[in-house]
Every structure is written in structure tokens, then in C-alpha cells.
Motif scaffolding. Sequence first.
Motif, PDB file in Angstrom:
ATOM      1  N   SER A 180       0.823  -1.209   0.000  1.00 24.93           N
ATOM      2  CA  SER A 180       0.000   0.000   0.000  1.00 24.93           C
ATOM      3  C   SER A 180       0.856   1.258   0.000  1.00 24.93           C
ATOM      4  CB  SER A 180      -0.934   0.003   1.215  1.00 24.93           C
ATOM      5  OG  SER A 180      -0.201   0.137   2.422  1.00 24.93           O
ATOM      6  N   ALA A 181       2.080   1.163   0.569  1.00 19.66           N
ATOM      7  CA  ALA A 181       2.972   2.314   0.626  1.00 19.66           C
ATOM      8  C   ALA A 181       3.852   2.433  -0.615  1.00 19.66           C
ATOM      9  CB  ALA A 181       3.856   2.233   1.876  1.00 19.66           C
ATOM     10  N   GLY A 182       3.760   1.465  -1.541  1.00 14.61           N
ATOM     11  CA  GLY A 182       4.530   1.531  -2.772  1.00 14.61           C
ATOM     12  C   GLY A 182       5.887   0.876  -2.716  1.00 14.61           C
ATOM     13  N   TYR A 183       6.197   0.153  -1.629  1.00 15.15           N
ATOM     14  CA  TYR A 183       7.471  -0.550  -1.520  1.00 15.15           C
ATOM     15  C   TYR A 183       7.278  -1.977  -2.031  1.00 15.15           C
ATOM     16  CZ  TYR A 183       9.161   3.353   1.291  1.00 15.15           C
ATOM     17  OH  TYR A 183       9.549   4.596   1.726  1.00 15.15           O
ATOM     18  N   TYR A 184       7.237  -2.106  -3.346  1.00 12.12           N
ATOM     19  CA  TYR A 184       6.853  -3.376  -3.953  1.00 12.12           C
ATOM     20  C   TYR A 184       7.913  -4.463  -3.784  1.00 12.12           C
ATOM     21  CZ  TYR A 184       3.352  -0.325  -6.003  1.00 12.12           C
ATOM     22  OH  TYR A 184       2.339   0.578  -6.155  1.00 12.12           O
ATOM     23  N   ALA A 185       9.183  -4.081  -3.897  1.00 12.20           N
ATOM     24  CA  ALA A 185      10.246  -5.078  -3.733  1.00 12.20           C
ATOM     25  C   ALA A 185      10.224  -5.651  -2.321  1.00 12.20           C
ATOM     26  CB  ALA A 185      11.609  -4.459  -4.042  1.00 12.20           C
TER      27      ALA A 185
END
Length: 236
Positions: A180-185
Motif C-alpha cells: 500500500s505504501a509503494g514498496y513493492y520489492a
Amino acid sequence: MNPLLWLFDAQIRIGDQVVLWREVLGNVFGLLSALGGMRRRVWAWPVGIAGNVLLFTVFLGAVFDTPHPVNLLGQAGRQVMFVIVSAYGWWRWSRRGEARAFSPRWASWPARIGIVVVMVGGTLALTPLFRALGSYEPVWSDAWIFVGSLLATYGMARGWVEFWLIWVAVDAVGVPLLFSAGYYASGAMYAFYGAFTIFGFVVWARSRRPQRVLPGTQPATAGVETASPAPDRAAP
């Protein structure tokens, strides 16, 4: 080009998403540390510390002006905590001599109760603090991850089999928060960690089973400690 400057700025573009190489490498180091921990190797600790340093700069996105202008204070703070507790674990395991001589053990019931109390109480206590400092919502999940990570790392240093289950609880909350925070890795790596920690728990739990000794033979204990990994057995 300065390798450190390159590492700080290097990015991977996947469609319209940007992933920092520091985030990828930090999580790779974390995975290697988890693998070393499962195999009870001392090198797991310094490798993990290297990953913690990288991820600290990643999760303070607004501070370090990264493509993710989001501060996850619990995630960043736990990297500092990891370094401190990992230094303790590194020292504790190193003094055993060979890492393979380290023997996991089940935590006592007082220690298990203490884990639950600290997990819930620590989350409740840190949530308003993280919110006041501007952490990403839902803030309780950031606090849960921070407290759980502290307990899991401490449990690994003590050699408690249950520390793997604490990681499962951390990953269950961490995966949706990071995505949800955009830290996909990091989110993808947490999802993988979830399966890995279950496997690690099974490996350590099986190591606690009593050995089967055939008539006329001696148990294979050469070079393997059968007592607890340290004389003190106090709960956290």
C-alpha cells in the motif's frame, strides 16, 4: 562514478513504478541472513546488518528524497534496532565457537507469555508515538512490525524455535502495508519470507526431536551441544 553514489541513486523501472536497487539488495541480504539463521551460521548476523543499513535509507523516503516520499518510521526504526540486537546475536553465537554447535530450544512458558504481552502492549504504546511522528497509515501495523521484529531478532539470538512464528505474524501484517505504501520489492520479499519462515520453523522444530539410538551405538553428539545455547534462560 563513486560506487556509493551509484548505489544510492540506482533505480529499476518496471512500467510506471520505480524500485531502488538499495531496496532490492537490502532485502536480498535479509534473505541470506534468514537462510544463515536457519542453518545456524554466525555469518548470518553481519550479512543481516549490511541489509539493515541499506533499508534504513530506503524507508525514510521523505528524508533521503527517494522516489517513495513516504516515511515508514517503524520500518526505518527497526533497522536501527536490528543492528543493535544483531550485534548482540553475533556476539552470543560467536562465543559458542562453531555455529553448528549451536542448538535451538523451545522457549519457556513464561517467555512465551512475555512475548505476547510485549507484542500487544508494545504495539499499543508505539502506535500514538509513530502517528505523532508522521508515520504511514495504518500506523498500528507499522508499530506491530517494529515490535515483532525486535522480539523475533531477540528470540533468534536466544535460540528460541518460536522466533520463526513471530516472523510469520510480522509478515502477515507487513505485506499489505508495504504494497500500500509503494514498496513493492520489500512487499514481495515479505511474502516470500512468510513461506520461508514456516519452513525455518519446521527445520528448527525437528532439530529438537530426541535422537533415535540403536542398540549398541552411541548418540551422534560429537561437536553438537545438547544443552541450551547459553546458561541464562530468563524470559525477555
